[in-house]
Design an enzyme around this catalytic site. Structure first.
Site, PDB file in Angstrom:
ATOM      1  N   SER A  36       0.816  -1.216   0.000  1.00  0.00           N
ATOM      2  CA  SER A  36       0.000   0.000   0.000  1.00  0.00           C
ATOM      3  C   SER A  36       0.847   1.262   0.000  1.00  0.00           C
ATOM      4  O   SER A  36       1.911   1.319   0.628  1.00  0.00           O
ATOM      5  CB  SER A  36      -0.905  -0.001   1.241  1.00  0.00           C
ATOM      6  OG  SER A  36      -1.517   1.256   1.430  1.00  0.00           O
ATOM      7  N   GLU A  90       0.146   3.728   1.670  1.00  0.00           N
ATOM      8  CA  GLU A  90       0.154   4.232   3.038  1.00  0.00           C
ATOM      9  C   GLU A  90       1.480   3.944   3.735  1.00  0.00           C
ATOM     10  O   GLU A  90       1.817   4.587   4.730  1.00  0.00           O
ATOM     11  CB  GLU A  90      -0.996   3.614   3.835  1.00  0.00           C
ATOM     12  CG  GLU A  90      -2.370   4.147   3.480  1.00  0.00           C
ATOM     13  CD  GLU A  90      -2.616   5.567   3.974  1.00  0.00           C
ATOM     14  OE1 GLU A  90      -2.021   5.950   5.002  1.00  0.00           O
ATOM     15  OE2 GLU A  90      -3.403   6.286   3.337  1.00  0.00           O
ATOM     16  N   TYR A  97      -2.303   0.267  10.324  1.00  0.00           N
ATOM     17  CA  TYR A  97      -2.484  -0.396   9.028  1.00  0.00           C
ATOM     18  C   TYR A  97      -1.217  -0.287   8.189  1.00  0.00           C
ATOM     19  O   TYR A  97      -0.725  -1.281   7.643  1.00  0.00           O
ATOM     20  CB  TYR A  97      -3.661   0.234   8.278  1.00  0.00           C
ATOM     21  CG  TYR A  97      -3.723  -0.145   6.820  1.00  0.00           C
ATOM     22  CD1 TYR A  97      -4.203  -1.391   6.426  1.00  0.00           C
ATOM     23  CD2 TYR A  97      -3.309   0.741   5.824  1.00  0.00           C
ATOM     24  CE1 TYR A  97      -4.253  -1.743   5.085  1.00  0.00           C
ATOM     25  CE2 TYR A  97      -3.363   0.393   4.489  1.00  0.00           C
ATOM     26  CZ  TYR A  97      -3.840  -0.856   4.121  1.00  0.00           C
ATOM     27  OH  TYR A  97      -3.876  -1.188   2.792  1.00  0.00           O
TER      28      TYR A  97
END
Length: 342
Positions: free
Chosen positions: A134, A136, A157
């Site tokens: 990801s 992120e 996460y």
């Protein structure tokens, strides 16, 4: 063109990406197996149009109960299915929720990847493995972000995804598993979960236009993201597993828009002024924000031949049109998808 009966296993098959990937693989002639969790309700709405009776001789989509917390079950399924390709998409994937459930996020999003890779190693399957990494993971590192950009995760996460990224590389380097990381930047579609900001905005625009809703409450409107179209991104996943040498790739559009921009695109398409209907709510703020993510996907274009066609303004229109097309009250409870007995 793959062999008509080439076999793939998708974890997270009932999610946005899993459903589009299943469609793509079936179109390419694969036999597709999906891992789903047993629960008191069915969550197979996104893939019901693909499903056939698993007892029919030509059934090419089969679902299996399993959980990423159960390593022995994963091992058993791999031995039974014998997949040529494994696409690992399952995770607790909501960033804001990960702050409320950090341990669960780490167990599923992080350690779940380890259990799957260890099952591949233990069974000795010569399969190819895709890990859904990801954007992120980059957190507050300066954009544009590429495969060589350092990670600075800003949520449980993101931290779990960084762990999953490195454990995937570790199994590739230590055991020779054909494992790749697809570092996908934000990608959306009408199948996006309703709690994610893009779907929340598109849905609210349609509901307000129909007079079913008056206000939309949101958090940080200044966060900027590189938003792409999910059906295009699953094609990049497949391309990664067709390469002779496993590697890691960023998948992105290379453009950046704010949440405020996305609001404008959706509400204007629905004939509305968003400022009359949107209210700030601090409950939707993250304890640690990620200000700007812009991906550099030049490596994917150069080595995979992948390039996005749909950019954020068109994506917003696609999602808003899908919501405007919904007939209020027309939805019926999803017909349960029958499972295999494995």
């Amino acid at each position: 063109m793959p062999h008509p009966r080439r076999t793939a296993l998708i974890t997270g098959i009932t999610g946005q990406d899993g459903s589009y990937l299943a469609e793509l693989l079936l179109e390419k002639g694969y036999e597709v197996h999906g891992l789903i969790r047993r629960s008191s309700t069915f969550s197979t709405t996104r893939i019901e149009h693909l499903y056939q009776d698993p007892h029919e001789s030509d059934a090419r989509l089969r679902l299996h109960y399993g959980d990423l917390a159960d390593g022995s079950r994963i091992t058993t399924l791999l031995e039974q299915i014998q997949p040529a390709e494994v696409y690992h998409l399952a995770a607790q994937s909501h960033v804001r929720v990960s702050f409320d459930e950090p341990e669960f996020t780490g167990t599923t999003t992080g350690l779940g990847t380890t259990r799957l890779l260890e099952a591949i190693r233990m069974t000795g399957l010569p399969c190819r493995f895709y890990q859904a990494s990801s954007s992120e993971m980059y957190g507050i590192t300066a954009p544009p972000q590429s495969e060589s950009t350092p990670f600075h995760p800003r949520s449980p996460y993101a931290a779990a995804k960084v762990y999953a990224y490195w454990i995937t590389r570790n199994y590739r380097e230590a055991y020779g598993i054909h494992a790749v990381n697809g570092i996908l930047f934000n990608h959306e579609s009408p199948r996006r979960g309703e709690t994610f900001v893009t779907r929340k905005i598109a849905r609210a625009a349609a509901r307000i236009a129909r007079g079913e809703q008056e206000l939309l409450h949101l958090g940080n409107l200044e966060a900027r993201r590189d938003w792409g179209y999910a059906p295009e991104y699953v094609d990049a996943m497949w391309r990664m597993l067709q390469t002779d040498t496993p590697d890691d790739y960023v998948v992105a559009t290379g453009t950046s828009y704010s949440v405020r921009d996305f609001l404008t695109f959706c509400f204007e398409h629905a004939g509305l002024d968003w400022e009359r209907h949107v209210r700030f709510d601090e409950r939707y703020l993250r304890p640690a924000e990620v200000p700007d993510l812009i991906g550099d996907a030049s490596k994917a274009e150069r080595e995979l031949g992948w390039k996005p066609a749909v950019l954020t303004p068109e994506l917003a229109r696609i999602m808003t049109d899908a919501e405007l097309a919904e007939v209020p009250g027309a939805r019926t409870p999803a017909t349960p998808v029958r499972q295999t007995q494995s």
